[in-house]
Design a protein around this motif. Sequence first.
Motif, short mmCIF file in Angstrom:
data_model
loop_
_atom_site.label_atom_id
_atom_site.label_comp_id
_atom_site.label_asym_id
_atom_site.label_seq_id
_atom_site.Cartn_x
_atom_site.Cartn_y
_atom_site.Cartn_z
N ALA A 92 0.83 -1.21 0.00
CA ALA A 92 0.00 0.00 0.00
C ALA A 92 0.86 1.25 0.00
O ALA A 92 0.57 2.23 -0.70
N ALA A 93 1.96 1.23 0.76
CA ALA A 93 2.86 2.39 0.80
C ALA A 93 3.52 2.60 -0.57
O ALA A 93 3.64 3.74 -1.04
N LEU A 94 3.95 1.53 -1.22
CA LEU A 94 4.56 1.66 -2.56
C LEU A 94 3.55 2.19 -3.57
O LEU A 94 3.89 3.02 -4.42
N ARG A 95 2.30 1.70 -3.50
CA ARG A 95 1.25 2.22 -4.40
C ARG A 95 1.06 3.72 -4.20
O ARG A 95 0.95 4.48 -5.16
N ARG A 96 1.04 4.15 -2.95
CA ARG A 96 0.86 5.57 -2.66
C ARG A 96 2.03 6.39 -3.17
O ARG A 96 1.86 7.49 -3.73
N ILE A 97 3.24 5.88 -3.03
CA ILE A 97 4.44 6.58 -3.54
C ILE A 97 4.34 6.73 -5.06
O ILE A 97 4.63 7.80 -5.62
N GLN A 99 1.64 6.77 -6.87
CA GLN A 99 0.60 7.75 -7.18
C GLN A 99 1.12 9.17 -7.04
O GLN A 99 0.84 10.03 -7.85
N LEU A 100 1.88 9.40 -5.98
CA LEU A 100 2.41 10.75 -5.74
C LEU A 100 3.44 11.13 -6.82
O LEU A 100 3.54 12.29 -7.20
N GLN A 101 4.22 10.14 -7.31
CA GLN A 101 5.22 10.41 -8.33
C GLN A 101 4.58 10.74 -9.67
O GLN A 101 5.11 11.49 -10.45
N GLN A 102 3.41 10.18 -9.94
CA GLN A 102 2.73 10.42 -11.21
C GLN A 102 2.10 11.80 -11.27
O GLN A 102 1.83 12.31 -12.34
N THR A 103 1.83 12.40 -10.16
CA THR A 103 1.20 13.71 -10.17
C THR A 103 2.18 14.82 -10.28
O THR A 103 3.33 14.81 -10.27
#
Length: 103
Positions: A92-97, A99-103
């Motif tokens: 879940a933490a990697l998914r969130r990272i 997501q943040l990198q794509q924005t």
Amino acid sequence: MGVPCDQISGDCSCKRYVTGRYCNQCLAGYFCAPLDFSKYEAEDATGHAPDDPSLPGKARPQAEVDCVEHLNNQLQRHRRHRRIATAQQQRAALRRIRQLQQT
């Protein structure tokens, strides 16, 4: 009434927390049911097997393994659950990272 106390010494052989000349009074700070009406379960208790049909509910199955083996199995399940939960948190933490990198 109750058993009278010794006329000479005044000593009474009452039940615990009960006092008085005829063992009919509670000690201060204690509650006693009326002694002529009270009946303790243990006085008329009868033993029952775990699978006795007169008992409510269902009988529990007998332990198939000893306590040490059971506790070891529980420990293994706990460790496996903790490992899975940790892996899920990391994903879940990697998914969130990401997501943040794509924005």
